[in-house]
Design an enzyme around this catalytic site. Structure first.
Site, PDB file in Angstrom:
ATOM      1  N   TYR A  40      -3.643  20.547 -29.472  1.00 50.09           N
ATOM      2  CA  TYR A  40      -4.329  19.416 -30.120  1.00 50.09           C
ATOM      3  C   TYR A  40      -3.716  19.205 -31.500  1.00 50.09           C
ATOM      4  O   TYR A  40      -2.505  19.268 -31.647  1.00 50.09           O
ATOM      5  CB  TYR A  40      -5.845  19.680 -30.153  1.00 50.09           C
ATOM      6  CG  TYR A  40      -6.641  18.429 -30.385  1.00 50.09           C
ATOM      7  CD1 TYR A  40      -6.496  17.322 -29.534  1.00 50.09           C
ATOM      8  CD2 TYR A  40      -7.525  18.332 -31.442  1.00 50.09           C
ATOM      9  CE1 TYR A  40      -7.209  16.171 -29.755  1.00 50.09           C
ATOM     10  CE2 TYR A  40      -8.254  17.176 -31.665  1.00 50.09           C
ATOM     11  CZ  TYR A  40      -8.092  16.089 -30.828  1.00 50.09           C
ATOM     12  OH  TYR A  40      -8.796  14.934 -31.045  1.00 50.09           O
ATOM     13  N   LYS A  95     -12.508  14.315  -1.008  1.00 50.30           N
ATOM     14  CA  LYS A  95     -11.161  13.743  -0.892  1.00 50.30           C
ATOM     15  C   LYS A  95     -10.242  14.355  -1.951  1.00 50.30           C
ATOM     16  O   LYS A  95      -9.071  14.663  -1.673  1.00 50.30           O
ATOM     17  CB  LYS A  95     -11.238  12.221  -1.059  1.00 50.30           C
ATOM     18  CG  LYS A  95     -10.023  11.457  -0.570  1.00 50.30           C
ATOM     19  CD  LYS A  95      -9.851  11.597   0.934  1.00 50.30           C
ATOM     20  CE  LYS A  95      -8.747  10.726   1.480  1.00 50.30           C
ATOM     21  NZ  LYS A  95      -9.148   9.345   1.732  1.00 50.30           N
ATOM     22  N   GLU A 137     -11.377   4.109  -1.577  1.00 52.78           N
ATOM     23  CA  GLU A 137     -12.093   4.832  -0.517  1.00 52.78           C
ATOM     24  C   GLU A 137     -13.458   4.216  -0.276  1.00 52.78           C
ATOM     25  O   GLU A 137     -14.172   3.856  -1.225  1.00 52.78           O
ATOM     26  CB  GLU A 137     -12.264   6.302  -0.930  1.00 52.78           C
ATOM     27  CG  GLU A 137     -12.690   7.215   0.177  1.00 52.78           C
ATOM     28  CD  GLU A 137     -11.530   7.601   1.094  1.00 52.78           C
ATOM     29  OE1 GLU A 137     -11.808   8.129   2.177  1.00 52.78           O
ATOM     30  OE2 GLU A 137     -10.374   7.373   0.719  1.00 52.78           O
ATOM     31  N   ASP A 163      -8.959   4.288   4.057  1.00 60.53           N
ATOM     32  CA  ASP A 163      -9.741   3.935   5.242  1.00 60.53           C
ATOM     33  C   ASP A 163      -8.973   2.956   6.130  1.00 60.53           C
ATOM     34  O   ASP A 163      -9.082   2.991   7.351  1.00 60.53           O
ATOM     35  CB  ASP A 163     -11.080   3.312   4.835  1.00 60.53           C
ATOM     36  CG  ASP A 163     -11.934   4.267   4.035  1.00 60.53           C
ATOM     37  OD1 ASP A 163     -12.010   5.439   4.421  1.00 60.53           O
ATOM     38  OD2 ASP A 163     -12.504   3.855   3.018  1.00 60.53           O
ATOM     39  N   ALA A 196     -13.539  -4.272  14.415  1.00 60.65           N
ATOM     40  CA  ALA A 196     -12.813  -5.279  13.639  1.00 60.65           C
ATOM     41  C   ALA A 196     -13.007  -5.060  12.144  1.00 60.65           C
ATOM     42  O   ALA A 196     -12.955  -6.005  11.355  1.00 60.65           O
ATOM     43  CB  ALA A 196     -13.277  -6.680  14.038  1.00 60.65           C
ATOM     44  N   GLY A 197     -13.240  -3.808  11.758  1.00 59.81           N
ATOM     45  CA  GLY A 197     -13.384  -3.488  10.342  1.00 59.81           C
ATOM     46  C   GLY A 197     -12.036  -3.289   9.672  1.00 59.81           C
ATOM     47  O   GLY A 197     -10.976  -3.598  10.241  1.00 59.81           O
ATOM     48  N   ALA A 198     -12.068  -2.718   8.468  1.00 58.55           N
ATOM     49  CA  ALA A 198     -10.846  -2.543   7.683  1.00 58.55           C
ATOM     50  C   ALA A 198      -9.816  -1.695   8.417  1.00 58.55           C
ATOM     51  O   ALA A 198      -8.624  -2.015   8.441  1.00 58.55           O
ATOM     52  CB  ALA A 198     -11.190  -1.912   6.338  1.00 58.55           C
ATOM     53  N   ASN A 287     -16.225   8.622  14.986  1.00 54.98           N
ATOM     54  CA  ASN A 287     -16.600   9.987  14.608  1.00 54.98           C
ATOM     55  C   ASN A 287     -18.064  10.050  14.208  1.00 54.98           C
ATOM     56  O   ASN A 287     -18.553   9.135  13.541  1.00 54.98           O
ATOM     57  CB  ASN A 287     -15.727  10.451  13.424  1.00 54.98           C
ATOM     58  CG  ASN A 287     -14.762  11.548  13.835  1.00 54.98           C
ATOM     59  OD1 ASN A 287     -15.021  12.276  14.781  1.00 54.98           O
ATOM     60  ND2 ASN A 287     -13.669  11.667  13.122  1.00 54.98           N
TER      61      ASN A 287
END
Length: 766
Positions: A40, A95, A137, A163, A196-198, A287
């Site tokens: 420092y 994650k 995420e 995702d 039909a999601g991401a 899942n």
């Protein structure tokens, strides 16, 4: 009841002993006033000025280059939906944990309390100078598409919404290989996407990049087939709308070649699967419960090539195969973005890796004789140590070739070596062992099951599928403790004192007396000893009523081991039993021997201990590189203690020239590869990373492993018994629950190995 218990376990895991799963650790010295003055004020001003002159110096003087932010607003968390930023934090911390353990990337989670796209983007842009990369995420669609698009355009660091792209990358690699096995071309097959999601949108885009024809892709959402004549479609759904004459998932699957499930459980029926074309490819990735259960699909069609998101079936589509290694490659060349070329390079590297010979370490972890490219192995396993050396270089090269790399790599061999060093793959030894134990669990006697911690260990072993516990001890106490732990499984309890065990006790006593009557045993003393748990338990193993045993938690090592030696005895051609501790260190696992039994072994005994330790390391999937330790280096002392080790080395070099072993050598020279190479280039250990230490006596070994354990908080596995006829392992007095669970896995693997050898012998005799 079981669900409530799992819930409590999960909550305790996250709360104790310290809340959360990550922490910040200093990387520089800080013990002295000089250290603090450099860390420092006033020393810190110098790097600040250098960065002010050239902002690229931030990578030279700070942690930015290895620092990723995991950012979410909690609007699409796992299968839990929109639960808010605070509730998403455990997932984001998890994650961060995966980034660290798989690719040595430091990551921190940031949860944003906004659903407004503009605010989200502006906030991330404002904090971006802190980070080398951004992992988005659990952001719901369609906002996720716009947020990622804008951040990729407006920032000059890698940004990826895992995702979307993680599943796309892994499933693309699996699809390429599955179609090769099915002998089909990607531009010819008809693909049905459920969801039909991401993730579904990103997967489909990547499949198209690899040659899938838009006219052959049918996407289905909760309302049915996404057709061009449907109203109020989002731009993303419009991109994949079809004008083909399909209305339902059932219609679309007739004669289809590929099913991609990114929706909910049980959406595919056996009839739908039967209606598909020959050699259908089915990726049921919902899942924890897939669109069609693996076992049901296998019963329905023998020609199906199937993948799921689950670890208990072949071909797991797991994002951890991708994101840590993709960011690793991107960070290492200071890429300005993660582009299509980099994602496609990761896909090709993963697909190619599945076709290469699988390391024995991976075969061992998954209980396979030999994993080979085929219907049940179309993508690499998450435990494959090659991932770190294959995916990042492929991504880095693509970044360089596509013009987004700011720090090109020139020495690829050196880079791969650095990746192996930082990967921490060796530290995954317990995950490897647990995975292997689960593949073929064995009956393990817990000889002190009326002790609370021992029963906890047995409970974990049972619930995790590591072993089939046999609870030995006072039945009334065990039943009470089981209630306290809510351990309600129907597990065998054996009370060696109880009336139900009388016949077995008498049978064991007779056999014990017959084996020991010329060693002072009487039938009366034999009957008396069978009331003692370690004698009774050892006889269970000897007579095949169980496969292995662990004991020693509540008794001294010497008193616990004596009955084992009397009943089980040493294996054929073994003059001395020995023990090994595996220390899980920051340089990988280190095997230490002999830590518990032989006080002052002779040179011949040291050689035998070394051979047994080498066999153990090999059985666990490691190539043993063994140093025979002393206070002396290669003849520098003529004292009998040093000469003993030197003689043991001579014996091994003559009798086992294939072993990588040398000495006598001091510990620092053994563990410091560069120091060893410079001083002793003639040694068998020169240029190699030592992972096995053989000590000259019990005093040195026992002191060393306990010092490592206490001073460095190193996890330990052991003592692992070597040289007995049957799998019995004696714990250290007061071992922790975790240590007992680890040793249970070891006992199971020990039993598995012996079973393999017996089968191999029978096969040879035939």
């Amino acid at each position: 009841m079981a669900k409530d218990k799992k819930r409590r376990e999960a909550l305790i895991y996250h709360a104790k002993p310290t809340p959360g799963k990550i922490k910040i650790v200093p990387t520089k010295p800080y013990a002295t006033q000089r250290d603090l003055a450099l860390a420092y004020s006033p020393g810190v001003a110098e790097p600040c000025l250098e960065i002010a002159k050239n902002v690229e110096n931030v990578y030279k003087y700070t942690a930015k280059g290895n620092f990723v932010a995991v950012i979410s607003n909690g609007t699409a968390v796992l299968g839990l939906g929109d639960i808010g930023p605070e509730a998403s934090k455990p997932v984001m911390e998890g994650k961060c944990l995966l980034f660290k353990i798989f690719a040595d990337i430091d990551a921190i989670d940031i949860e944003l309390d906004t659903k407004d796209i503009d605010k989200f983007v502006e906030t991330v842009k404002t904090i971006a100078p802190t980070f080398g990369g951004i992992n988005l995420e659990d952001i719901k669609a369609p906002e996720a598409f716009e947020i990622e698009r804008r951040l990729k355009e407006e920032l000059d660091i890698p940004v990826m919404h895992d995702d979307q792209h993680g599943t796309a990358i892994i499933s693309s690699a699996a699809l390429i290989n599955a179609l090769e096995i099915a002998k089909k071309k990607i531009h010819e097959v008809r693909i049905v996407i459920s969801g039909a999601g991401a993730a579904a949108i990103s997967c489909t885009r990547l499949y198209k990049a690899f040659g899938a024809e838009a006219s052959n892709i049918i996407m289905v959402d909760s309302k049915g087939v996404i057709r061009k004549d449907r109203e109020n479609l989002s731009p993303e759904k419009q991109e994949f709308a079809t004008d083909r004459n399909f209305q339902t998932l059932e219609d679309a699957l007739k004669d289809a070649d590929v099913f991609i499930g990114l929706s909910i459980a049980d959406t595919m029926t056996p009839a739908m699967l039967k209606s598909m074309a020959d050699n259908p490819v089915v990726f049921a990735m919902a899942n924890p419960d897939p669109e069609i259960k693996y076992s049901l699909a296998m019963r329905t069609r023998k020609d199906v090539i199937m993948a799921t998101g689950r670890s208990d079936h072949p071909n797991q589509v797991n994002n951890v195969l991708g994101f840590p290694f993709i960011f690793r490659g991107a960070l290492d060349v200071r890429a300005t973005k993660i582009n299509e070329a980099m994602k496609m390079a990761a896909v090709k590297a993963l697909a190619d890796l599945a076709k290469q010979p699988v390391p024995e370490q991976v075969n061992i972890a998954y209980g396979e004789t030999r994993l080979t490219f085929g219907r049940e192995y179309i993508i690499p396993k998450p435990f494959d140590p090659r991932l770190i050396a294959e995916i990042p270089p492929a991504v880095a090269k693509a970044a360089m070739e596509s013009g987004v790399a700011r720090l090109p790599i020139t020495d690829w061999d050196k880079y791969k070596e650095e990746l192996f060093q930082r990967s921490g793959e060796d530290n995954k030894v317990m995950r490897l062992l647990m995975s292997r134990a689960k593949n073929n669990p064995k009956k393990i006697v817990f000889a002190e099951a009326d002790q609370l911690d021992v029963l906890k260990a047995a409970q974990i072993a049972h619930e995790e599928g590591i072993a089939i516990p046999i609870l030995l001890g006072n039945k009334d106490i065990i039943e009470e403790l089981k209630k306290e732990l809510e351990f309600d499984a129907d597990v065998l309890i054996v009370d060696q004192y109880g009336p139900n065990s009388y016949e077995k006790r008498m049978e064991y006593a007779q056999k014990y007396w017959e084996a020991r009557r010329r060693n002072g045993a009487t039938l009366y003393s034999a009957k008396s000893r069978m009331r003692e748990r370690n004698y009774f338990g050892s006889m269970m193993i000897l007579e095949g009523d169980a496969d292995g045993m662990i004991s020693g938690y509540s008794r001294s090592y010497s008193s616990s081991i004596k009955p084992v030696f009397e009943v089980i005895g040493r294996a054929a051609n073994v003059s001395k039993a020995a023990t090994v501790h595996i220390m899980i260190t920051n340089r990988g696992p280190i095997f230490l021997a002999d830590t518990s039994i032989n006080i002052d072994p002779t040179a011949e005994e040291l050689a035998e201990i070394t051979r047994m330790t080498a066999n153990l390391a090999t059985a666990f999937g490691f190539d043993p590189v063994m140093a025979m330790l002393s206070y002396s280096n290669f003849g520098s002392s003529n004292h009998p203690h040093a000469r003993k080790v030197k003689e043991a080395v001579r014996i091994l070099h003559e009798t086992d020239p294939h072993l990588v072993v040398d000495g006598e050598i001091q510990t620092d020279f053994a563990l410091n590869k560069e120091l060893h190479q410079s001083q002793f280039p003639f040694s068998k250990l020169a240029g190699k990373k030592v992972n096995t230490l053989i000590f000259p006596n019990l005093e040195a070994a026992n002191i060393t492993y306990k010092l490592l354990k206490e001073l460095h908080a190193a996890d330990t596995i052991g003592p692992i018994m070597l040289g007995l006829k049957r799998p019995v392992h004696i714990l250290q007095l007061g071992a922790s629950v975790e240590e007992m669970v680890n040793m249970t896995a070891v006992a199971v693997i020990d039993a598995q190995e012996r079973e393999k050898r017996r089968k191999a012998k029978k096969g040879t005799k035939k």
